[in-house]
Motif scaffolding. Structure first.
Motif, PDB file in Angstrom:
ATOM      1  N   UNK A   1       6.756 -30.595 -13.552  1.00  0.00           N
ATOM      2  CA  UNK A   1       7.865 -31.211 -12.822  1.00  0.00           C
ATOM      3  C   UNK A   1       9.188 -30.470 -12.989  1.00  0.00           C
ATOM      4  N   UNK A   2       9.140 -29.208 -13.398  1.00  0.00           N
ATOM      5  CA  UNK A   2      10.372 -28.420 -13.464  1.00  0.00           C
ATOM      6  C   UNK A   2      10.907 -28.201 -12.050  1.00  0.00           C
ATOM      7  N   UNK A   3      12.234 -28.105 -11.940  1.00  0.00           N
ATOM      8  CA  UNK A   3      12.894 -27.928 -10.645  1.00  0.00           C
ATOM      9  C   UNK A   3      13.451 -26.516 -10.578  1.00  0.00           C
ATOM     10  N   UNK A   4      12.973 -25.739  -9.606  1.00  0.00           N
ATOM     11  CA  UNK A   4      13.401 -24.352  -9.454  1.00  0.00           C
ATOM     12  C   UNK A   4      14.169 -24.220  -8.155  1.00  0.00           C
ATOM     13  N   UNK A   5      15.473 -23.975  -8.268  1.00  0.00           N
ATOM     14  CA  UNK A   5      16.302 -23.796  -7.077  1.00  0.00           C
ATOM     15  C   UNK A   5      16.532 -22.327  -6.745  1.00  0.00           C
ATOM     16  N   UNK A   6      16.054 -21.440  -7.578  1.00  0.00           N
ATOM     17  CA  UNK A   6      16.253 -20.004  -7.400  1.00  0.00           C
ATOM     18  C   UNK A   6      15.054 -19.279  -8.010  1.00  0.00           C
ATOM     19  N   UNK A   7      14.899 -17.981  -7.752  1.00  0.00           N
ATOM     20  CA  UNK A   7      13.751 -17.257  -8.310  1.00  0.00           C
ATOM     21  C   UNK A   7      13.691 -17.339  -9.828  1.00  0.00           C
ATOM     22  N   UNK A   8      12.467 -17.477 -10.325  1.00  0.00           N
ATOM     23  CA  UNK A   8      12.247 -17.568 -11.771  1.00  0.00           C
ATOM     24  C   UNK A   8      11.004 -16.775 -12.131  1.00  0.00           C
ATOM     25  N   UNK A   9      11.084 -16.017 -13.215  1.00  0.00           N
ATOM     26  CA  UNK A   9       9.958 -15.215 -13.685  1.00  0.00           C
ATOM     27  C   UNK A   9       9.578 -15.655 -15.086  1.00  0.00           C
ATOM     28  N   UNK A  10       8.280 -15.862 -15.294  1.00  0.00           N
ATOM     29  CA  UNK A  10       7.748 -16.173 -16.618  1.00  0.00           C
ATOM     30  C   UNK A  10       6.804 -15.037 -16.979  1.00  0.00           C
ATOM     31  N   UNK A  11       7.135 -14.304 -18.019  1.00  0.00           N
ATOM     32  CA  UNK A  11       6.362 -13.112 -18.366  1.00  0.00           C
ATOM     33  C   UNK A  11       5.985 -13.137 -19.835  1.00  0.00           C
ATOM     34  N   UNK A  12       4.870 -12.510 -20.147  1.00  0.00           N
ATOM     35  CA  UNK A  12       4.458 -12.322 -21.538  1.00  0.00           C
ATOM     36  C   UNK A  12       4.967 -10.970 -22.009  1.00  0.00           C
ATOM     37  N   UNK A  13       5.699 -10.986 -23.118  1.00  0.00           N
ATOM     38  CA  UNK A  13       6.274  -9.755 -23.667  1.00  0.00           C
ATOM     39  C   UNK A  13       5.286  -9.160 -24.658  1.00  0.00           C
ATOM     40  N   UNK A  14       4.943  -7.906 -24.464  1.00  0.00           N
ATOM     41  CA  UNK A  14       3.865  -7.299 -25.241  1.00  0.00           C
ATOM     42  C   UNK A  14       4.286  -6.861 -26.641  1.00  0.00           C
ATOM     43  N   UNK A  15       5.555  -6.621 -26.874  1.00  0.00           N
ATOM     44  CA  UNK A  15       6.025  -6.152 -28.173  1.00  0.00           C
ATOM     45  C   UNK A  15       7.108  -7.085 -28.703  1.00  0.00           C
ATOM     46  N   UNK A  16       7.413  -6.953 -29.978  1.00  0.00           N
ATOM     47  CA  UNK A  16       8.450  -7.782 -30.585  1.00  0.00           C
ATOM     48  C   UNK A  16       9.786  -7.550 -29.889  1.00  0.00           C
ATOM     49  N   UNK A  17      10.581  -8.615 -29.782  1.00  0.00           N
ATOM     50  CA  UNK A  17      11.866  -8.519 -29.086  1.00  0.00           C
ATOM     51  C   UNK A  17      12.850  -7.645 -29.874  1.00  0.00           C
ATOM     52  N   UNK A  18      13.596  -6.841 -29.149  1.00  0.00           N
ATOM     53  CA  UNK A  18      14.649  -6.027 -29.756  1.00  0.00           C
ATOM     54  C   UNK A  18      15.912  -6.873 -29.921  1.00  0.00           C
ATOM     55  N   UNK A  19      16.661  -6.635 -30.990  1.00  0.00           N
ATOM     56  CA  UNK A  19      17.911  -7.344 -31.234  1.00  0.00           C
ATOM     57  C   UNK A  19      19.088  -6.457 -30.853  1.00  0.00           C
ATOM     58  N   UNK A  20      20.270  -7.072 -30.823  1.00  0.00           N
ATOM     59  CA  UNK A  20      21.467  -6.311 -30.471  1.00  0.00           C
ATOM     60  C   UNK A  20      21.922  -5.393 -31.594  1.00  0.00           C
TER      61      UNK A  20
END
Length: 533
Positions: free
Chosen positions: A219-238
């Motif tokens: 029941x999520x409401x999407x009013x604009x494009x949305x992407x759900x992706x699986x990230x293959x590697x650990x997230x990089x930090x700033x």
């Protein structure tokens, strides 16, 4: 009035500032508190708690921070409550630690109903207990980069008015965004066991990059494009490194989507998502859903099965989880361990039935269109098979005659998708033709035509009779078999064999010229559906 308590020497056993008003700067940098009560306090100017240590409960419920609020590097060893607090200007919690002071004590950091009217920074913050931001309003930038949640993170009904930085963060439990509202573009980078987005509203573009997570988008409401992706590697930090995910190392990093029920998927893109347990019923515009990368669906049961004394096996294809639930319910009346290998939905109440075949056929049809638009013809073929299967079992929306035709289509060629089945029937049809011709269609010898006539004057009148062909002698010879095979093979391509046939043989040849080319065409069609791009 200024209040300055700066330095490690400033210690407060039980500090009672509930309802107090600090007109000037209130500086408690580096101070140590036991039980700290600031409920309803008003900080008219700067409030400084940088590096402060709270060894007891820290109570800031209903507090008003009209100036800059600094809690950077602060340590909250027990419960920290900021419920209904208001931050008019920037709130800085970067590097703060919310941890448990005792092995038995369930500590938490609560910001329920808090309002941040300017930016709120939780960059690098560590929460070793539950972190609650239910109903929190972020009218400025919310920064949760490098935040670590050792238990659950609650953002239910939270409101994000401007582009926020919710990436990357790691949570060993559940990140709850149910009922939250994102009014501006947002990027979420989350490594967590579960992510709940039930009735979440996305008013602008959104990108969710996930690891390890099981996601619920019901029941999520999407009013604009949305992407759900699986990230293959650990997230990089700033800071140039990668996010520490050691609390999740025992979990597979795959991302699983459990539900798209009630979602308008016209603006959604899924990339490399496990959809083996995903529920699609009640979703809208699934034909416009984009599936990128490797999106896995559940498969039919494998191996040999038995229906009483008859062996059978299921054709290998991608299926929806709802078809598994429907077949399991149909075969085993909701048995959690149904026969024939179909998986029942876990936790499905006995009184709740899975979607009916007519609804599953519509879902398959829309997803087939999505596969076709992405040029994934083999995937589209599997979903066409599923659609036709549901039509074959639909007793309400499909007429009896249509069901008979669909069943024949399934039996002869697997809806034009199983070349082996069509070739098997073609082989049987040709074998039957050869057998019938050897028995009744080919004469042993062909008698010469005879002519009779009369002569009247200079005119001769002749009449030629062609006797009926008959079968005498041995019917099972190699010569007759060779002639029968030639007739049968020629019939596949509508050609006449040139053989002399009996009346029965002529009818056998006519029937084979109708049936065998159709079976050959179905086999060619099935191969084409599997290899075309």
């Amino acid at each position: 009035m200024d209040a300055t308590f700066t330095g490690a020497w400033a210690g407060f056993g039980k500090s009672g500032f509930a309802g107090a008003t600090f007109i000037g700067p209130a500086l408690f940098d580096g101070a140590t508190f036991g039980l700290a009560r600031f409920d309803g306090a008003t900080f008219a100017s700067e409030a400084g708690f940088s590096g402060a240590t709270f060894t007891g409960d820290a109570c800031f419920g209903g507090a008003k921070f009209t100036g800059y609020a600094a809690f950077g590097e602060a340590k909250f060893n027990f419960n920290a409550s900021f419920n209904q607090a208001t931050f008019t200007r920037d709130a800085w919690f970067a590097g703060a630690t919310f941890s448990s002071g005792g092995a038995w004590f369930n500590s938490s950091a609560s910001f329920d109903g808090t309002m941040f009217n300017s930016s709120a920074s939780f960059d690098g913050t560590t929460f070793t207990g539950d972190a609650r931001f239910d109903g929190t309003t972020f009218t400025g930038d919310a920064d949760f980069g490098r935040a670590t949640f050792a238990r659950d993170a609650w953002f239910g009904r939270a409101s994000f008015a401007v582009p926020s930085h919710l990436e990357p963060l790691v949570c060993s439990g559940t990140v709850t965004l149910s009922g939250a509202v994102f009014e501006a573009p947002v990027t979420l980078e989350v490594a967590a066991q579960e992510v709940h987005c039930v009735r979440t509203r996305w008013e602008s573009t959104a990108t969710m990059r996930l690891r390890y997570a099981t996601v619920d988008l019901s029941d999520a409401v999407l009013s604009a494009p949305m992407a759900v992706t699986a990230h293959s590697t650990a997230f990089a930090t700033n800071l140039g490194g990668t996010l520490d995910e050691k609390m999740l190392i025992l979990i597979a990093p795959d991302v699983r989507l459990t539900s798209l029920q009630g979602v308008d998927a016209a603006h959604m893109v899924l990339a490399d998502i496990d959809l083996t347990t995903c529920l699609f019923s009640r979703a809208f515009h699934l034909d416009r859903l984009r599936l990128e990368g490797r999106c896995a669906f559940t498969r039919t049961p494998t191996g040999l099965h038995w229906r009483k004394i008859w062996p059978y096996w299921w054709s290998r294809r991608r299926t929806l989880a709802e078809e598994h639930h429907w077949r399991a319910h149909r075969a085993g009346a909701g048995n959690p361990d149904p026969p024939r290998g179909w998986q029942a939905r876990s936790g499905l109440p006995g009184s709740v039935r899975p979607p009916k075949p007519e609804y599953l056929a519509a879902t398959y049809r829309q997803l087939r269109k999505a596969f076709e638009d992405s040029k994934n013809e083999p995937g589209a073929a599997d979903f066409y098979y599923g659609e036709m299967e549901m039509r074959r079992h639909d007793l309400a929306g499909t007429t009896v005659i249509e069901r008979v035709l669909v069943r024949a289509y399934w039996l002869l060629s697997g809806y034009g998708l199983r070349a082996s089945r069509a070739l098997l029937w073609l082989g049987l049809a040709m074998s039957g033709t050869v057998l019938a011709l050897m028995l009744w269609g080919l004469p042993t010898t062909v008698p010469l035509p005879s002519a009779t006539g009369t002569a009247t004057g200079s005119t001769i009148s002749l009449k030629t009779d062609k006797p009926d062909l008959s079968i005498t002698g041995d019917r099972w010879t190699l010569q007759r078999a060779d002639r029968a095979v030639r007739v049968s093979v020629n019939a596949v391509v509508f050609r006449t064999s040139g053989q002399n046939l009996t009346r029965a043989g002529s009818y056998v040849e006519m029937v084979s010229k109708i049936i065998e080319p159709i079976l050959l065409a179905l086999a060619v069609l099935a191969v084409r559906e599997r290899v075309k791009r």
